[in-house]
Design a protein around this motif. Structure first.
Motif, PDB file in Angstrom:
ATOM      1  N   PRO A   1       3.146   7.461  13.477  1.00 52.58           N
ATOM      2  CA  PRO A   1       3.033   8.894  13.766  1.00 52.58           C
ATOM      3  C   PRO A   1       2.130   9.642  12.783  1.00 52.58           C
ATOM      4  N   GLY A   2       2.120   9.202  11.515  1.00 49.93           N
ATOM      5  CA  GLY A   2       1.323   9.895  10.516  1.00 49.93           C
ATOM      6  C   GLY A   2      -0.140   9.514  10.492  1.00 49.93           C
ATOM      7  N   TYR A   3      -0.541   8.598  11.353  1.00 46.77           N
ATOM      8  CA  TYR A   3      -1.939   8.172  11.400  1.00 46.77           C
ATOM      9  C   TYR A   3      -2.712   9.135  12.293  1.00 46.77           C
TER      10      TYR A   3
ATOM     11  N   LEU B   1       0.816  -1.214   0.000  1.00 41.50           N
ATOM     12  CA  LEU B   1       0.000   0.000   0.000  1.00 41.50           C
ATOM     13  C   LEU B   1       0.847   1.260   0.000  1.00 41.50           C
ATOM     14  N   ARG B   2       1.964   1.234   0.691  1.00 39.26           N
ATOM     15  CA  ARG B   2       2.862   2.393   0.649  1.00 39.26           C
ATOM     16  C   ARG B   2       3.372   2.635  -0.765  1.00 39.26           C
ATOM     17  N   ALA B   3       3.704   1.542  -1.473  1.00 39.30           N
ATOM     18  CA  ALA B   3       4.244   1.687  -2.828  1.00 39.30           C
ATOM     19  C   ALA B   3       3.181   2.172  -3.798  1.00 39.30           C
ATOM     20  N   LYS B   4       1.979   1.641  -3.661  1.00 37.92           N
ATOM     21  CA  LYS B   4       0.899   1.980  -4.593  1.00 37.92           C
ATOM     22  C   LYS B   4       0.232   3.310  -4.251  1.00 37.92           C
ATOM     23  N   LEU B   5       0.124   3.609  -2.947  1.00 37.35           N
ATOM     24  CA  LEU B   5      -0.640   4.760  -2.480  1.00 37.35           C
ATOM     25  C   LEU B   5       0.187   5.544  -1.459  1.00 37.35           C
ATOM     26  N   PRO B   6       1.168   6.302  -1.921  1.00 40.33           N
ATOM     27  CA  PRO B   6       2.035   7.060  -1.013  1.00 40.33           C
ATOM     28  C   PRO B   6       1.221   7.976  -0.096  1.00 40.33           C
ATOM     29  N   GLY B   7       1.663   8.074   1.129  1.00 43.51           N
ATOM     30  CA  GLY B   7       0.960   8.884   2.118  1.00 43.51           C
ATOM     31  C   GLY B   7       0.087   8.063   3.047  1.00 43.51           C
ATOM     32  N   THR B   8      -0.089   6.777   2.742  1.00 43.46           N
ATOM     33  CA  THR B   8      -0.899   5.917   3.600  1.00 43.46           C
ATOM     34  C   THR B   8      -0.196   5.689   4.932  1.00 43.46           C
ATOM     35  N   ALA B   9      -0.938   5.811   6.013  1.00 46.68           N
ATOM     36  CA  ALA B   9      -0.418   5.555   7.366  1.00 46.68           C
ATOM     37  C   ALA B   9      -1.267   4.465   8.013  1.00 46.68           C
ATOM     38  N   PHE B  10      -0.709   3.807   9.018  1.00 45.46           N
ATOM     39  CA  PHE B  10      -1.310   2.585   9.534  1.00 45.46           C
ATOM     40  C   PHE B  10      -1.512   2.631  11.049  1.00 45.46           C
ATOM     41  N   ALA B  11      -2.540   1.876  11.472  1.00 42.11           N
ATOM     42  CA  ALA B  11      -2.789   1.645  12.895  1.00 42.11           C
ATOM     43  C   ALA B  11      -3.112   0.166  13.081  1.00 42.11           C
ATOM     44  N   PHE B  12      -3.046  -0.296  14.330  1.00 38.49           N
ATOM     45  CA  PHE B  12      -3.059  -1.733  14.607  1.00 38.49           C
ATOM     46  C   PHE B  12      -3.937  -2.037  15.815  1.00 38.49           C
ATOM     47  N   GLU B  13      -4.918  -2.923  15.626  1.00 33.41           N
ATOM     48  CA  GLU B  13      -5.774  -3.372  16.724  1.00 33.41           C
ATOM     49  C   GLU B  13      -5.327  -4.770  17.141  1.00 33.41           C
ATOM     50  N   TYR B  14      -5.067  -4.948  18.427  1.00 28.68           N
ATOM     51  CA  TYR B  14      -4.591  -6.229  18.921  1.00 28.68           C
ATOM     52  C   TYR B  14      -5.152  -6.440  20.331  1.00 28.68           C
TER      53      TYR B  14
ATOM     54  N   ALA C   1      -5.696   1.396   7.589  1.00 25.99           N
ATOM     55  CA  ALA C   1      -4.883   2.196   6.673  1.00 25.99           C
ATOM     56  C   ALA C   1      -5.648   3.472   6.341  1.00 25.99           C
ATOM     57  N   LYS C   2      -5.002   4.598   6.521  1.00 19.74           N
ATOM     58  CA  LYS C   2      -5.659   5.885   6.295  1.00 19.74           C
ATOM     59  C   LYS C   2      -4.840   6.705   5.306  1.00 19.74           C
ATOM     60  N   HIS C   3      -5.562   7.376   4.401  1.00 15.99           N
ATOM     61  CA  HIS C   3      -4.909   8.257   3.428  1.00 15.99           C
ATOM     62  C   HIS C   3      -5.405   9.680   3.629  1.00 15.99           C
ATOM     63  N   PRO C   4      -4.559  10.692   3.446  1.00 13.40           N
ATOM     64  CA  PRO C   4      -4.971  12.063   3.753  1.00 13.40           C
ATOM     65  C   PRO C   4      -6.002  12.655   2.809  1.00 13.40           C
ATOM     66  N   ASP C   5      -6.055  12.197   1.554  1.00 10.85           N
ATOM     67  CA  ASP C   5      -6.941  12.934   0.639  1.00 10.85           C
ATOM     68  C   ASP C   5      -7.574  12.120  -0.481  1.00 10.85           C
ATOM     69  N   LEU C   6      -7.368  10.829  -0.570  1.00 11.95           N
ATOM     70  CA  LEU C   6      -7.994  10.051  -1.636  1.00 11.95           C
ATOM     71  C   LEU C   6      -9.501   9.919  -1.426  1.00 11.95           C
ATOM     72  N   ASP C   7     -10.254   9.798  -2.518  1.00 13.96           N
ATOM     73  CA  ASP C   7     -11.661   9.436  -2.417  1.00 13.96           C
ATOM     74  C   ASP C   7     -11.757   8.060  -1.757  1.00 13.96           C
ATOM     75  N   PRO C   8     -12.664   7.869  -0.776  1.00 13.03           N
ATOM     76  CA  PRO C   8     -12.722   6.594  -0.053  1.00 13.03           C
ATOM     77  C   PRO C   8     -12.920   5.371  -0.944  1.00 13.03           C
ATOM     78  N   ASP C   9     -13.811   5.464  -1.931  1.00 10.39           N
ATOM     79  CA  ASP C   9     -14.040   4.312  -2.804  1.00 10.39           C
ATOM     80  C   ASP C   9     -12.835   4.056  -3.709  1.00 10.39           C
ATOM     81  N   THR C  10     -12.202   5.114  -4.164  1.00 13.64           N
ATOM     82  CA  THR C  10     -10.988   4.955  -4.968  1.00 13.64           C
ATOM     83  C   THR C  10      -9.883   4.310  -4.138  1.00 13.64           C
ATOM     84  N   PHE C  11      -9.756   4.745  -2.901  1.00  8.58           N
ATOM     85  CA  PHE C  11      -8.765   4.171  -1.992  1.00  8.58           C
ATOM     86  C   PHE C  11      -8.983   2.664  -1.852  1.00  8.58           C
TER      87      PHE C  11
END
Length: 288
Positions: free
Chosen positions: A129-131, A108-121, A165-175
């Motif tokens: 930090p970018g999430y 996802l980082r390679a395909k969609l730069p700017g994506t940040a991640f969080a983890f539920e466990y 995975a969160k992106h700052p500005d992509l359309d949600p369906d496109t993401f």
């Protein structure tokens, strides 16, 4: 009834009601209306199990615990965890392998730069930090750092059952479409939020898969299940259930895929259907 889903309304009361929460059962603000609370209580009193099947993590379930029903169990994180809401305990969970998680992050980082991640466990949640945290604050976050550090041997994330995975500005369906193209072969990728936020589970783990397990363990056939939903993360569950309803405010893809519709969440659409089903089976039973 078709193999991929219902085409008619049930003729008898179901044995299990499976309902999504946000955007489906709950009003805006995450509240349960008096009408909906009464309908859920009446269903439980009639011997119908009510199971909340939600994308919410276990830590966001206490708000609805008074309405969970006699069993006290909810399916959370899009099937990734089964939770005893009253006890605040995980009953079971279905983890993402570390190698798979890292491969998804890399793709996802390679395909969609700017994506940040969080983890539920099981012990909480962590984030990069970018999430950016937008809901419920970040007071419960257990760790902050790069994905590779959080997932490393000796890192804090153990038993991960949901990757965000969160992106700052992509359309949600496109993401969602782009992410599935990049990493859909590695994991289950879906969405339920109005923002560009993806929810990622282990391969084969969906709301439908965990609900099917729960139903089988309780001797309930899929034909005895009525399900309600509104977003793409509900589609597998709605296709699996014997009868399924989309609320009027549902995502266009859900409205197109599900033949039966009810009123919106703000109009107590789930309650309206439950009232009709219970009246069909118990015509003299008051809904109180």
């Amino acid at each position: 009834m078709g193999e991929d889903g219902p085409v008619t309304e049930p003729r008898t009361a179901p044995r299990l009601i499976a309902t999504d929460l946000d955007g489906t059962l709950l009003c805006s603000g995450g509240t349960v209306s008096d009408r909906t609370a009464a309908a859920l209580a009446a269903a439980e009193a009639a011997g119908v199990q009510v199971v909340f099947v939600t994308g919410r993590p276990p830590r966001w379930m206490q708000q609805v615990s008074p309405h969970i029903g006699g069993h006290g169990v909810a399916i959370c994180s899009n099937g990734g965890a089964v939770v005893d809401v009253r006890r605040g305990e995980l009953v079971e969970y279905f983890p993402l392998a570390v190698g798979t998680t890292l491969a998804v992050v890399e793709a996802l980082r390679a395909k969609l730069p700017g994506t940040a991640f969080a983890f539920e466990y099981p012990d909480g949640w962590a984030r990069e930090p970018g999430y950016e945290v937008l809901m419920w604050g970040d007071g419960e976050v257990r760790a902050i750092g790069p994905a590779e550090e959080l997932l490393a041997d000796g890192g804090p994330v153990r038993g991960l059952f949901k990757l965000l995975a969160k992106h700052p500005d992509l359309d949600p369906d496109t993401f969602l479409t782009e992410a599935r193209a990049a990493a859909g072969h590695l994991a289950e990728i879906t969405r339920s939020s109005p923002i560009p936020l993806l929810e990622i589970s282990a391969p084969g783990v969906t709301k439908a898969s965990t609900l099917a397990r729960w139903s089988a363990e309780h001797g309930i056939d899929r034909g005895e299940v009525v399900a309600f939903g509104d977003m793409p993360n509900d589609l597998e569950m709605l296709a699996w259930a014997g009868t399924a309803y989309a609320v009027a405010n549902a995502h266009p893809e859900v409205l197109a895929a599900v033949p039966l519709h009810t009123m919106s969440n703000e109009q107590d659409g789930v309650a309206a259907v439950l009232e009709e089903l219970l009246e069909l089976a118990y015509p003299k039973r008051p809904l109180t």
